[in-house]
Write a protein that holds these residues in place. Structure first.
Motif, PDB file in Angstrom:
ATOM      1  N   PHE A   1      -9.520   5.199  -1.150  1.00 52.61           N
ATOM      2  CA  PHE A   1      -9.647   5.821  -2.468  1.00 52.61           C
ATOM      3  C   PHE A   1     -10.678   5.114  -3.326  1.00 52.61           C
ATOM      4  N   SER A   2     -11.201   5.861  -4.287  1.00 52.63           N
ATOM      5  CA  SER A   2     -12.041   5.236  -5.310  1.00 52.63           C
ATOM      6  C   SER A   2     -11.359   5.307  -6.674  1.00 52.63           C
ATOM      7  N   LEU A   3     -10.125   5.770  -6.688  1.00 53.21           N
ATOM      8  CA  LEU A   3      -9.357   5.818  -7.934  1.00 53.21           C
ATOM      9  C   LEU A   3      -8.966   4.401  -8.352  1.00 53.21           C
ATOM     10  N   PRO A   4      -8.963   4.110  -9.649  1.00 49.58           N
ATOM     11  CA  PRO A   4      -8.548   2.773 -10.077  1.00 49.58           C
ATOM     12  C   PRO A   4      -7.051   2.579  -9.905  1.00 49.58           C
ATOM     13  N   ILE A   5      -6.660   1.349  -9.706  1.00 49.79           N
ATOM     14  CA  ILE A   5      -5.243   0.986  -9.700  1.00 49.79           C
ATOM     15  C   ILE A   5      -4.908   0.557 -11.121  1.00 49.79           C
ATOM     16  N   VAL A   6      -3.894   1.189 -11.695  1.00 48.73           N
ATOM     17  CA  VAL A   6      -3.504   0.889 -13.065  1.00 48.73           C
ATOM     18  C   VAL A   6      -2.195   0.112 -13.037  1.00 48.73           C
ATOM     19  N   SER A   7      -2.151  -0.961 -13.783  1.00 48.25           N
ATOM     20  CA  SER A   7      -0.943  -1.781 -13.865  1.00 48.25           C
ATOM     21  C   SER A   7      -0.392  -1.681 -15.280  1.00 48.25           C
ATOM     22  N   PRO A   8       0.532  -0.758 -15.506  1.00 48.75           N
ATOM     23  CA  PRO A   8       1.076  -0.610 -16.860  1.00 48.75           C
ATOM     24  C   PRO A   8       1.949  -1.795 -17.251  1.00 48.75           C
TER      25      PRO A   8
ATOM     26  N   ALA B   1      -3.143  -9.807  -2.142  1.00 48.96           N
ATOM     27  CA  ALA B   1      -3.774  -8.801  -3.007  1.00 48.96           C
ATOM     28  C   ALA B   1      -5.150  -8.398  -2.471  1.00 48.96           C
ATOM     29  N   ASP B   2      -5.931  -9.351  -1.999  1.00 45.93           N
ATOM     30  CA  ASP B   2      -7.258  -9.016  -1.446  1.00 45.93           C
ATOM     31  C   ASP B   2      -7.133  -8.036  -0.284  1.00 45.93           C
ATOM     32  N   GLN B   3      -6.180  -8.298   0.614  1.00 46.70           N
ATOM     33  CA  GLN B   3      -5.978  -7.405   1.762  1.00 46.70           C
ATOM     34  C   GLN B   3      -5.509  -6.027   1.296  1.00 46.70           C
ATOM     35  N   LEU B   4      -4.587  -6.003   0.335  1.00 45.72           N
ATOM     36  CA  LEU B   4      -4.100  -4.743  -0.210  1.00 45.72           C
ATOM     37  C   LEU B   4      -5.242  -3.941  -0.823  1.00 45.72           C
ATOM     38  N   PHE B   5      -6.039  -4.586  -1.673  1.00 46.40           N
ATOM     39  CA  PHE B   5      -7.132  -3.867  -2.339  1.00 46.40           C
ATOM     40  C   PHE B   5      -8.174  -3.384  -1.338  1.00 46.40           C
ATOM     41  N   ALA B   6      -8.443  -4.145  -0.309  1.00 44.05           N
ATOM     42  CA  ALA B   6      -9.386  -3.706   0.728  1.00 44.05           C
ATOM     43  C   ALA B   6      -8.879  -2.440   1.414  1.00 44.05           C
ATOM     44  N   LYS B   7      -7.594  -2.409   1.738  1.00 40.52           N
ATOM     45  CA  LYS B   7      -7.019  -1.225   2.377  1.00 40.52           C
ATOM     46  C   LYS B   7      -7.038  -0.024   1.432  1.00 40.52           C
ATOM     47  N   TYR B   8      -6.668  -0.254   0.186  1.00 43.56           N
ATOM     48  CA  TYR B   8      -6.655   0.828  -0.804  1.00 43.56           C
ATOM     49  C   TYR B   8      -8.069   1.354  -1.026  1.00 43.56           C
ATOM     50  N   ASN B   9      -9.027   0.467  -1.233  1.00 42.68           N
ATOM     51  CA  ASN B   9     -10.401   0.881  -1.521  1.00 42.68           C
ATOM     52  C   ASN B   9     -11.070   1.559  -0.333  1.00 42.68           C
ATOM     53  N   ALA B  10     -10.582   1.322   0.877  1.00 42.06           N
ATOM     54  CA  ALA B  10     -11.105   2.026   2.053  1.00 42.06           C
ATOM     55  C   ALA B  10     -10.677   3.490   2.057  1.00 42.06           C
TER      56      ALA B  10
ATOM     57  N   LEU C   1       0.840  -1.201   0.000  1.00 48.39           N
ATOM     58  CA  LEU C   1       0.000   0.000   0.000  1.00 48.39           C
ATOM     59  C   LEU C   1       0.874   1.250   0.000  1.00 48.39           C
ATOM     60  N   GLY C   2       1.974   1.209   0.716  1.00 52.21           N
ATOM     61  CA  GLY C   2       2.898   2.345   0.723  1.00 52.21           C
ATOM     62  C   GLY C   2       3.408   2.670  -0.672  1.00 52.21           C
ATOM     63  N   TYR C   3       3.717   1.650  -1.462  1.00 50.80           N
ATOM     64  CA  TYR C   3       4.160   1.895  -2.840  1.00 50.80           C
ATOM     65  C   TYR C   3       3.048   2.555  -3.652  1.00 50.80           C
ATOM     66  N   LEU C   4       1.825   2.052  -3.496  1.00 48.80           N
ATOM     67  CA  LEU C   4       0.700   2.648  -4.240  1.00 48.80           C
ATOM     68  C   LEU C   4       0.474   4.108  -3.839  1.00 48.80           C
ATOM     69  N   LEU C   5       0.510   4.376  -2.563  1.00 46.64           N
ATOM     70  CA  LEU C   5       0.224   5.731  -2.080  1.00 46.64           C
ATOM     71  C   LEU C   5       1.340   6.711  -2.419  1.00 46.64           C
TER      72      LEU C   5
END
Length: 176
Positions: A152-159, A141-150, A109-113
């Motif tokens: 933000f509502s921005l999509p996560i983009v994987s280039p 990944a499920d735990q990461l996405f739950a934390k992120y979605n709590a 999550l730190g990397y995403l933020l």
């Protein structure tokens, strides 16, 4: 390339370049393979013709397939196997599977933020179903996405790796 093979081998780098390879991944936990600045790579090979894309390792180690294996190896590295003076003895107590997934999803999550564009390192063994529909990677990944979605509502983009290379090259040009 497994185990970051060939990155210090001039023969490999020449052969890679001769065969059209223009970017490779590195491991940011290894000395000299980290980003020179955020979201930037560095040049390798003949005439600096190969862009090195630093990637983040995770503590979901290469050989792990089950929660019990992760708990065993994680605690060996970060609790049991390290002398008390070791910088790797992070926890005062042995960690459970739930605690490990919580810690490691916080790291990601730190990397995403931070808008960090470095790829992340996972392994095929991490995708083995240890029970119906569950793998270590999907648990993480499920735990990461739950934390992120709590948050933000921005999509996560994987280039793609090619896109990451273009972005890093642009950042390097900007830095220059």
């Amino acid at each position: 390339q497994p185990d970051i093979s060939g990155l210090t081998n001039s023969t490999f780098l020449q052969a890679a370049y001769d065969n059209g390879v223009r970017s490779l991944i590195t491991d940011t936990s290894q000395p000299a393979w980290n980003n020179p600045s955020p979201n930037a790579g560095f040049k390798l090979g003949p005439g600096g013709g190969i862009l090195a894309l630093p990637r983040h390792p995770t503590n979901l180690f290469y050989s792990l397939r089950t929660p019990a294996e992760w708990v065993d190896e994680y605690n060996w590295f970060y609790w049991l196997g390290s002398p008390s003076s070791s910088p790797f003895k992070f926890w005062p107590d042995e960690q459970t599977f739930a605690q490990i997934v919580d810690h490691e999803s916080d790291n990601l999550l730190g990397y995403l933020l931070n808008w960090d564009s470095d790829p992340w390192m996972f392994h095929q063994a991490n995708l083995r179903a240890y029970t119906k529909g569950r793998t270590l990677l999907t648990d993480l990944a499920d735990q990461l996405f739950a934390k992120y979605n709590a948050r933000f509502s921005l999509p996560i983009v994987s280039p793609t790796m090619d896109e990451i290379g273009r972005r890093m090259a642009q950042r390097m040009a900007y830095n220059t």
